[in-house]
Motif scaffolding. Structure first.
Motif, PDB file in Angstrom:
ATOM      1  N   SER A 112      -0.925   8.382 -17.722  1.00  0.00           N
ATOM      2  CA  SER A 112      -0.648   8.103 -16.315  1.00  0.00           C
ATOM      3  C   SER A 112       0.852   8.187 -16.048  1.00  0.00           C
ATOM      4  O   SER A 112       1.672   7.839 -16.900  1.00  0.00           O
ATOM      5  N   LEU A 113       1.214   8.641 -14.853  1.00  0.00           N
ATOM      6  CA  LEU A 113       2.623   8.709 -14.469  1.00  0.00           C
ATOM      7  C   LEU A 113       3.140   7.392 -13.908  1.00  0.00           C
ATOM      8  O   LEU A 113       4.323   7.258 -13.626  1.00  0.00           O
ATOM      9  N   VAL A 146       3.660   0.541  -4.885  1.00  0.00           N
ATOM     10  CA  VAL A 146       3.726  -0.561  -5.843  1.00  0.00           C
ATOM     11  C   VAL A 146       2.437  -1.386  -5.796  1.00  0.00           C
ATOM     12  O   VAL A 146       1.872  -1.629  -4.730  1.00  0.00           O
ATOM     13  N   GLY A 147       1.992  -1.813  -6.971  1.00  0.00           N
ATOM     14  CA  GLY A 147       0.848  -2.712  -7.063  1.00  0.00           C
ATOM     15  C   GLY A 147       1.167  -3.870  -7.991  1.00  0.00           C
ATOM     16  O   GLY A 147       2.040  -3.764  -8.864  1.00  0.00           O
ATOM     17  N   PHE A 231      -6.228   1.234  -6.927  1.00  0.00           N
ATOM     18  CA  PHE A 231      -4.824   1.150  -6.569  1.00  0.00           C
ATOM     19  C   PHE A 231      -4.280   2.478  -6.045  1.00  0.00           C
ATOM     20  O   PHE A 231      -3.246   2.507  -5.384  1.00  0.00           O
ATOM     21  N   GLY A 232      -4.958   3.566  -6.360  1.00  0.00           N
ATOM     22  CA  GLY A 232      -4.438   4.869  -5.962  1.00  0.00           C
ATOM     23  C   GLY A 232      -3.279   5.279  -6.850  1.00  0.00           C
ATOM     24  O   GLY A 232      -3.074   4.751  -7.942  1.00  0.00           O
ATOM     25  N   ASP A 233      -2.501   6.240  -6.367  1.00  0.00           N
ATOM     26  CA  ASP A 233      -1.380   6.778  -7.153  1.00  0.00           C
ATOM     27  C   ASP A 233      -0.160   5.873  -6.992  1.00  0.00           C
ATOM     28  O   ASP A 233       0.615   6.023  -6.051  1.00  0.00           O
ATOM     29  N   LEU A 234      -0.009   4.955  -7.916  1.00  0.00           N
ATOM     30  CA  LEU A 234       1.133   4.043  -7.867  1.00  0.00           C
ATOM     31  C   LEU A 234       2.331   4.631  -8.598  1.00  0.00           C
ATOM     32  O   LEU A 234       2.179   5.312  -9.611  1.00  0.00           O
ATOM     33  N   SER A 387       8.461   8.064  -2.841  1.00  0.00           N
ATOM     34  CA  SER A 387       7.114   8.627  -2.902  1.00  0.00           C
ATOM     35  C   SER A 387       6.471   8.470  -1.529  1.00  0.00           C
ATOM     36  O   SER A 387       6.436   7.380  -0.984  1.00  0.00           O
ATOM     37  N   PRO A 388       5.978   9.535  -0.932  1.00  0.00           N
ATOM     38  CA  PRO A 388       5.402   9.427   0.407  1.00  0.00           C
ATOM     39  C   PRO A 388       4.135   8.596   0.380  1.00  0.00           C
ATOM     40  O   PRO A 388       3.346   8.671  -0.545  1.00  0.00           O
TER      41      PRO A 388
END
Length: 389
Positions: A112-113, A146-147, A231-234, A387-388
């Motif tokens: 993961s990034l 952010v999460g 969380f989606g792409d955090l 990050s958009p």
């Protein structure tokens, strides 16, 4: 007919700007727009389907759809028809969001990034959760996604610190916590100050009742947070760990061995000695200690001097001792002074980094956030800190 097709296309284009406030994606990407019809009077009828019955975001979505449609066809000429997804449509949407991965897949795998930080401390009462909440908000304010996983099952406080609370059910009772929305087997985390948050406190009926769980149940809960919560792409995920070196710290080490650890301590030797142990345990599970934050570093006096109520040097001492076990030195990321504004902001659910940004504690936390936001790894590094959404 040509005009109708043109208006239809323009309405659909406008609807791409309507964002589901819980999932944070356009409703067009979520297949929530079932039909757009241009009426004989030049108006438009838009049919949308919500993810679940009683969707908390229903009113906002309907309002945004109407406004987006009226921006094309004119005020008062938009009609919005609302229905609910079928179970099959919900499953298709959740599979799409997961990128084809199953419901039990770990979102934050080693490839993961997302940059992952486990925030830990040797003992309680050092302000670890307050630092975590403010750090998350400061990072989100910089444009990062952010999460927070509130893994402090026994002392969950992150929702309250971020204002994710509901009024008491009875006069004089305890306030509750905002509940996540469940869409099929997917849990949507509530959002406070642009930070996605999940906490065990959101699942208990009475937040004044202690959570008395042993190891297997704790491990299962943390696993569920990392698999079923969307969380989606955090860019950055923060885990607020309970103090000490118990079951949850070990579980997080097993589930996220690639996470980096940030140790929070206070200046006095009694706290710093214990804090060193939490960093050492993290390394036993393969995690790297990224840095140390010293909280309650002193109280700023009216004359500009610092009154070191809890002594001095603890943070630097912990960083030096933890550096001995790693290839690269462990830095002291920052020193956060004692602050009335920091404390009162936590009580009010308004983080000091937003409520009183000129406060010395807020400035210290912002400086730490700047360091994390500009690291050259993960999504944050690739996007140069932006990050958009």
């Amino acid at each position: 007919m040509t005009d109708h097709h043109s208006a239809d296309d323009r309405v659909r284009a406008a609807l791409t700007r309507v964002i589901d406030p819980e999932i944070r994606k356009p409703i067009t990407e979520l297949d929530m727009v079932s039909d757009v019809t241009i009426d004989a009077d030049g108006g438009a009828t838009v049919s949308i389907r919500l993810t679940i019955a009683g969707c908390p975001a229903a009113t906002r979505i309907e309002t945004d759809v109407r406004e987006a449609t009226e921006s094309v066809v004119g005020a008062g000429l938009a009609r919005v028809l609302v229905s609910v997804m079928t179970p099959e449509q919900r499953r298709a949407m959740t599979e799409k969001l997961r990128g084809g991965q199953g419901a039990r897949s770990l979102q934050f795998s080693p490839d993961s990034l997302t940059q992952i930080y486990a925030i830990t401390s040797g003992k309680g009462g050092v302000g670890k959760s307050t630092v975590t909440a403010n750090l998350a908000v400061a990072l989100a304010a910089r444009g990062l996604r952010v999460g927070i996983v509130d893994a402090d099952v026994y002392g969950f406080s992150i929702p309250g610190l971020l204002g994710l609370v509901t009024p008491p059910a009875t006069p004089g009772g305890q306030p509750g916590m905002v509940k996540p929305t469940q869409v099929g087997d997917m849990i949507l985390p509530p959002i406070g100050f642009d930070v996605k948050v999940i906490s065990i406190g959101m699942f208990v009926d009475d937040t004044s009742v202690a959570v008395a769980w042993r190891g297997p149940m704790l491990h299962r809960t943390i696993t569920q947070f990392l698999t079923e919560v969307y969380f989606g792409d955090l860019d950055i995920l923060l885990l607020d760990l309970p103090p000490g070196t118990g079951d949850i710290a070990i579980s997080v080490g097993q589930l996220l061995p690639h996470a980096e650890v940030i140790v929070v301590t206070t200046p006095q030797a009694a706290a710093s000695d214990i804090s060193e142990r939490s960093g050492a345990v993290a390394r036993q599970t393969g995690q790297k200690v990224y840095g140390v934050i010293e909280n309650m570093s002193g109280l700023m006096q009216p004359d500009g001097t610092l009154l070191e109520i809890f002594g001095a040097g603890g943070g630097a001492d912990v960083a030096a001792r933890l550096s001995a076990g790693q290839d690269s030195p462990v830095p002291l990321l920052g020193q956060v002074p004692l602050s009335v504004a920091l404390r009162s902001g936590g009580d009010a659910g308004l983080p000091v980094v937003l409520g009183d940004p000129a406060d010395p504690a807020a400035e210290a936390i912002q400086a730490i956030a700047a360091t994390l936001a500009t690291r050259g790894r993960g999504l944050a590094g690739l996007s140069l800190g932006i990050s958009p959404r």
